[in-house]
Design a protein around this motif. Structure first.
Motif, PDB file in Angstrom:
ATOM      1  N   MET A  38       0.817  -1.211   0.000  1.00  0.00           N
ATOM      2  CA  MET A  38       0.000   0.000   0.000  1.00  0.00           C
ATOM      3  C   MET A  38       0.850   1.259   0.000  1.00  0.00           C
ATOM      4  SD  MET A  38      -2.963  -1.059   2.716  1.00  0.00           S
ATOM      5  CE  MET A  38      -3.819   0.512   2.444  1.00  0.00           C
ATOM      6  N   ALA A  39       0.382   2.225  -0.777  1.00  0.00           N
ATOM      7  CA  ALA A  39       1.033   3.530  -0.797  1.00  0.00           C
ATOM      8  C   ALA A  39       0.645   4.281   0.475  1.00  0.00           C
ATOM      9  CB  ALA A  39       0.621   4.295  -2.044  1.00  0.00           C
ATOM     10  N   HIS A  40       1.011   5.550   0.558  1.00  0.00           N
ATOM     11  CA  HIS A  40       0.784   6.359   1.765  1.00  0.00           C
ATOM     12  C   HIS A  40      -0.490   5.936   2.498  1.00  0.00           C
ATOM     13  CE1 HIS A  40       3.295   9.590  -0.401  1.00  0.00           C
ATOM     14  NE2 HIS A  40       4.062   8.925   0.435  1.00  0.00           N
ATOM     15  N   THR A  41      -0.344   5.622   3.753  1.00  0.00           N
ATOM     16  CA  THR A  41      -1.423   5.000   4.506  1.00  0.00           C
ATOM     17  C   THR A  41      -1.871   5.888   5.653  1.00  0.00           C
ATOM     18  OG1 THR A  41      -0.373   2.888   3.999  1.00  0.00           O
ATOM     19  CG2 THR A  41      -2.093   2.857   5.664  1.00  0.00           C
ATOM     20  N   ALA A  42      -3.193   5.885   5.873  1.00  0.00           N
ATOM     21  CA  ALA A  42      -3.746   6.665   6.976  1.00  0.00           C
ATOM     22  C   ALA A  42      -3.724   5.853   8.263  1.00  0.00           C
ATOM     23  CB  ALA A  42      -5.165   7.088   6.644  1.00  0.00           C
ATOM     24  N   VAL A  43      -3.685   6.579   9.384  1.00  0.00           N
ATOM     25  CA  VAL A  43      -3.740   5.944  10.692  1.00  0.00           C
ATOM     26  C   VAL A  43      -5.199   5.664  11.024  1.00  0.00           C
ATOM     27  CG1 VAL A  43      -3.308   6.265  13.155  1.00  0.00           C
ATOM     28  CG2 VAL A  43      -1.655   7.103  11.466  1.00  0.00           C
ATOM     29  N   ASP A  44      -5.485   4.418  11.389  1.00  0.00           N
ATOM     30  CA  ASP A  44      -6.860   4.033  11.714  1.00  0.00           C
ATOM     31  C   ASP A  44      -7.147   4.248  13.196  1.00  0.00           C
ATOM     32  OD1 ASP A  44      -9.424   2.648  10.877  1.00  0.00           O
ATOM     33  OD2 ASP A  44      -8.779   1.335  12.506  1.00  0.00           O
ATOM     34  N   SER A  45      -6.180   3.939  14.066  1.00  0.00           N
ATOM     35  CA  SER A  45      -6.367   4.143  15.498  1.00  0.00           C
ATOM     36  C   SER A  45      -5.011   4.222  16.186  1.00  0.00           C
ATOM     37  CB  SER A  45      -7.198   3.015  16.117  1.00  0.00           C
ATOM     38  OG  SER A  45      -6.552   1.768  15.942  1.00  0.00           O
ATOM     39  N   VAL A  46      -4.989   4.845  17.350  1.00  0.00           N
ATOM     40  CA  VAL A  46      -3.767   5.002  18.140  1.00  0.00           C
ATOM     41  C   VAL A  46      -3.988   4.360  19.503  1.00  0.00           C
ATOM     42  CG1 VAL A  46      -2.165   6.642  19.177  1.00  0.00           C
ATOM     43  CG2 VAL A  46      -3.197   7.145  16.951  1.00  0.00           C
ATOM     44  N   MET A  47      -3.052   3.514  19.925  1.00  0.00           N
ATOM     45  CA  MET A  47      -3.178   2.825  21.205  1.00  0.00           C
ATOM     46  C   MET A  47      -3.028   3.813  22.371  1.00  0.00           C
ATOM     47  SD  MET A  47      -3.526  -0.184  20.015  1.00  0.00           S
ATOM     48  CE  MET A  47      -3.070  -1.259  18.649  1.00  0.00           C
ATOM     49  N   PRO A  48      -3.863   3.675  23.407  1.00  0.00           N
ATOM     50  CA  PRO A  48      -3.753   4.550  24.591  1.00  0.00           C
ATOM     51  C   PRO A  48      -2.381   4.404  25.264  1.00  0.00           C
ATOM     52  CG  PRO A  48      -5.834   3.335  24.611  1.00  0.00           C
ATOM     53  CD  PRO A  48      -4.994   2.741  23.524  1.00  0.00           C
ATOM     54  N   ASN A  49      -1.813   5.504  25.681  1.00  0.00           N
ATOM     55  CA  ASN A  49      -0.530   5.535  26.405  1.00  0.00           C
ATOM     56  C   ASN A  49       0.634   4.972  25.586  1.00  0.00           C
ATOM     57  OD1 ASN A  49      -1.838   6.523  28.801  1.00  0.00           O
ATOM     58  ND2 ASN A  49      -2.500   4.416  29.215  1.00  0.00           N
ATOM     59  N   SER A  50       0.484   4.952  24.282  1.00  0.00           N
ATOM     60  CA  SER A  50       1.552   4.433  23.421  1.00  0.00           C
ATOM     61  C   SER A  50       2.510   5.543  23.021  1.00  0.00           C
ATOM     62  CB  SER A  50       0.950   3.828  22.149  1.00  0.00           C
ATOM     63  OG  SER A  50       0.297   4.828  21.383  1.00  0.00           O
ATOM     64  N   ALA A  51       3.625   5.149  22.420  1.00  0.00           N
ATOM     65  CA  ALA A  51       4.599   6.131  21.933  1.00  0.00           C
ATOM     66  C   ALA A  51       3.967   7.003  20.860  1.00  0.00           C
ATOM     67  CB  ALA A  51       5.827   5.400  21.388  1.00  0.00           C
ATOM     68  N   ALA A  52       3.082   6.413  20.052  1.00  0.00           N
ATOM     69  CA  ALA A  52       2.416   7.175  18.993  1.00  0.00           C
ATOM     70  C   ALA A  52       1.514   8.254  19.594  1.00  0.00           C
ATOM     71  CB  ALA A  52       1.602   6.230  18.113  1.00  0.00           C
ATOM     72  N   GLU A  53       0.781   7.911  20.660  1.00  0.00           N
ATOM     73  CA  GLU A  53      -0.095   8.888  21.311  1.00  0.00           C
ATOM     74  C   GLU A  53       0.725  10.013  21.932  1.00  0.00           C
ATOM     75  OE1 GLU A  53      -4.008   8.349  23.938  1.00  0.00           O
ATOM     76  OE2 GLU A  53      -2.181   8.067  25.123  1.00  0.00           O
ATOM     77  N   LYS A  54       1.832   9.652  22.569  1.00  0.00           N
ATOM     78  CA  LYS A  54       2.689  10.661  23.196  1.00  0.00           C
ATOM     79  C   LYS A  54       3.302  11.596  22.156  1.00  0.00           C
ATOM     80  CE  LYS A  54       3.833   7.612  27.066  1.00  0.00           C
ATOM     81  NZ  LYS A  54       4.865   6.735  27.693  1.00  0.00           N
ATOM     82  N   ALA A  55       3.508  11.059  20.941  1.00  0.00           N
ATOM     83  CA  ALA A  55       4.078  11.879  19.873  1.00  0.00           C
ATOM     84  C   ALA A  55       3.038  12.806  19.246  1.00  0.00           C
ATOM     85  CB  ALA A  55       4.685  10.981  18.797  1.00  0.00           C
ATOM     86  N   GLY A  56       1.752  12.547  19.519  1.00  0.00           N
ATOM     87  CA  GLY A  56       0.700  13.389  18.966  1.00  0.00           C
ATOM     88  C   GLY A  56       0.083  12.847  17.694  1.00  0.00           C
ATOM     89  N   LEU A  57       0.364  11.579  17.353  1.00  0.00           N
ATOM     90  CA  LEU A  57      -0.219  10.977  16.157  1.00  0.00           C
ATOM     91  C   LEU A  57      -1.715  10.797  16.377  1.00  0.00           C
ATOM     92  CD1 LEU A  57       0.909   9.874  13.427  1.00  0.00           C
ATOM     93  CD2 LEU A  57       0.777   7.586  14.439  1.00  0.00           C
ATOM     94  N   MET A  58      -2.513  11.089  15.347  1.00  0.00           N
ATOM     95  CA  MET A  58      -3.966  11.032  15.470  1.00  0.00           C
ATOM     96  C   MET A  58      -4.582  10.209  14.349  1.00  0.00           C
ATOM     97  SD  MET A  58      -4.700  15.045  16.448  1.00  0.00           S
ATOM     98  CE  MET A  58      -6.463  14.771  16.544  1.00  0.00           C
ATOM     99  N   LYS A  59      -5.783   9.708  14.624  1.00  0.00           N
ATOM    100  CA  LYS A  59      -6.522   8.965  13.607  1.00  0.00           C
ATOM    101  C   LYS A  59      -6.748   9.858  12.390  1.00  0.00           C
ATOM    102  CE  LYS A  59     -10.830   6.479  12.699  1.00  0.00           C
ATOM    103  NZ  LYS A  59     -12.079   5.924  13.267  1.00  0.00           N
ATOM    104  N   GLY A  60      -6.505   9.294  11.197  1.00  0.00           N
ATOM    105  CA  GLY A  60      -6.679  10.057   9.964  1.00  0.00           C
ATOM    106  C   GLY A  60      -5.399  10.661   9.436  1.00  0.00           C
ATOM    107  N   ASP A  61      -4.360  10.708  10.263  1.00  0.00           N
ATOM    108  CA  ASP A  61      -3.074  11.232   9.794  1.00  0.00           C
ATOM    109  C   ASP A  61      -2.539  10.360   8.655  1.00  0.00           C
ATOM    110  OD1 ASP A  61      -3.142  13.219  11.657  1.00  0.00           O
ATOM    111  OD2 ASP A  61      -1.638  12.342  13.006  1.00  0.00           O
ATOM    112  N   MET A  62      -1.989  11.006   7.626  1.00  0.00           N
ATOM    113  CA  MET A  62      -1.364  10.289   6.519  1.00  0.00           C
ATOM    114  C   MET A  62       0.138  10.206   6.773  1.00  0.00           C
ATOM    115  SD  MET A  62      -3.687   9.384   4.305  1.00  0.00           S
ATOM    116  CE  MET A  62      -2.687   9.029   2.867  1.00  0.00           C
ATOM    117  N   LEU A  63       0.673   9.000   6.759  1.00  0.00           N
ATOM    118  CA  LEU A  63       2.103   8.801   6.989  1.00  0.00           C
ATOM    119  C   LEU A  63       2.853   8.977   5.672  1.00  0.00           C
ATOM    120  CD1 LEU A  63       1.746   5.664   9.256  1.00  0.00           C
ATOM    121  CD2 LEU A  63       2.231   7.987   9.993  1.00  0.00           C
TER     122      LEU A  63
END
Length: 444
Positions: free
Chosen positions: A218-243
């Motif tokens: 898959m090409a550029h992929t969107a974030v579907d969900s972020v785990m609570p208290n994860s490194a991604a959440e602490k970094a500010g990653l949100m659902k819908g963000d395109m990587l």
């Protein structure tokens, strides 16, 4: 409630398959004037949930959901009722009939299972259409592989050209072909290459990733969900963000992003993200396991799905073709199971395990497709030359037809007993494995 729905679908499916399988034996026996003493759905060990005698046959439902049976007069079968075998053969008994008639009676259930699958696929194809994921479409950008796939020789971006010299247009079946085959021809950077898979490779794939070891790239992929208290959440990653990339490097495919994250275990990285059309850089620290703690959107399956529509009559040959191919695949899978080094035997499922594959909401299309698939599986299983199964009786009858010598009923009793011990042992092992896995998944 979800579990009850799964169980209900499984019980209905097994009831349909068992009743029609046994009806195949029943109708063949009646044609050749063999007396049918019992016709049971499920096994009635010690007692039955329901029974009623109509004419010469006792019809009933047993309490143990392990198949079913018809008891024919003058036959050593799973009921192990051998008292009548000590008396003189009677005209209405199974043992009094010519070998060719007994062969047809034994094959009756298998034939009905195959015809049932053929009929179901005909109706399904003419009602819903024939659905499959197209290999050509799903690997337009190449394929992506997990760690196991890479370990056995694949690389992200590879395209599968053939398995053992044959191209497979259906992606789901092509993945199975890889696990059942030996040589995979791929295209990598415009060049053809061969990957030889050993039994050890297949064992690793089955144990660690299964059929999911290969997916669409898959090409550029969107974030579907972020785990609570994860490194991604602490970094500010949100659902819908395109990587878009990692550490300032633009990346086209998600597997490149995933590999870059995994290569920085325990280190800080910068995620290149696009949010609502605005480019952003998020600072994150990768865990020691090489993860950030987010779930990406999955492949857009409808994009790769082919739906072929048929009229009822044009669906008939397609349904016949599907039934034949499923028989072939059952044979290939059985050969894989018989090779202990592949570890495939560990993935055989009992009805408990099969129930977990059923959808949690009632889906008639899935139900009928799964019933047809399972009907072919039941036909193949009963063809196996194992004492206690139809195939075991078929082999004894064929030996008699070739040699002209009939087995004594004492010999048949011993063979039947050995077969039942083997089957019950295998069933106990498979049921035990599935029950343990189910409990472990729920409570551990």
């Amino acid at each position: 409630m979800d579990t009850l729905t799964q169980i209900a679908q499984l019980v209905l499916m097994l009831s349909i398959l068992v009743v029609l399988h046994e009806f195949g034996h029943y109708i063949a026996a009646k044609i050749f004037k063999v007396r049918v003493e019992k016709f049971y759905l499920f096994m009635d060990a010690k007692f039955a949930l329901f029974k009623k005698k109509i004419g010469e046959t006792e019809w009933g439902i047993g309490w143990l959901p392990l198949g079913g049976y018809v008891k024919l007069s003058g036959m050593v079968d799973e009921s192990m009722d051998t008292d009548q075998m000590a008396s003189e053969p009677q005209p209405w008994e199974f043992r009094s009939k010519p070998a060719w008639q007994r062969l047809i009676i034994m094959l009756g259930g298998i034939i009905v299972n195959i015809l049932l699958a053929w009929f179901i696929y005909t109706v399904v194809y003419s009602t819903y259409g024939k659905n499959y994921v197209a290999t050509e479409k799903i690997q337009e950008n190449g394929l992506a592989f997990g760690e196991t796939g890479k370990h056995v020789g694949f690389e992200n971006g590879d395209k599968i050209l053939s398995v053992d010299g044959k191209y497979q247009e259906r992606f789901d079946r092509m993945v199975l072909d890889i696990l059942l085959g030996d040589n995979v021809t791929i295209e990598r950077d415009g060049k053809e290459m061969n990957i030889a898979l050993t039994d050890e490779n297949k064992n690793e794939i089955l144990d660690k990733e299964g059929k999911g070891f290969i997916t669409a790239r898959m090409a550029h992929t969107a974030v579907d969900s972020v785990m609570p208290n994860s490194a991604a959440e602490k970094a500010g990653l949100m659902k819908g963000d395109m990587l878009k990339g990692v550490n300032g490097v633009d990346m086209v495919y998600f597997d490149e992003i995933s590999d870059a994250i995994g290569a920085n275990k325990g280190k800080a990285v910068v995620l290149n993200v696009e949010r609502d059309g605005v480019a952003m850089a998020l600072n994150a620290t990768v865990t020691d396991e090489g993860r950030l703690g987010f779930v990406r959107t999955t492949a857009d399956k409808p994009k790769y799905l082919i739906n072929e529509k048929y009229s009822f009559f044009s669906a008939i040959p397609k349904a016949m073709e599907e039934s034949y191919f499923l028989l072939v695949y059952n044979a290939k899978q059985f050969k894989l199971i018989l090779r202990p080094s592949t570890g495939a035997y560990k993935h055989v499922k009992s009805p408990v395990g099969i129930a977990t594959l059923m959808p949690t909401t009632w889906d008639w299309e899935f139900f009928w497709r799964f019933t047809a698939l399972f009907s072919i599986g039941l036909a193949f299983m009963n063809l196996l030359p194992i004492p206690g199964l139809d195939g075991g009786h078929v082999v004894l009858t064929l030996i008699e037809m070739v040699t002209g010598r009939k087995f004594g009923h004492k010999t048949e009793e011993i063979i039947q007993t050995v077969g039942m011990v083997i089957l019950l042992t295998l069933m106990a092992l498979v049921f035990g494995k599935d029950i343990y896995q189910l409990i472990a998944a729920k409570f551990f």
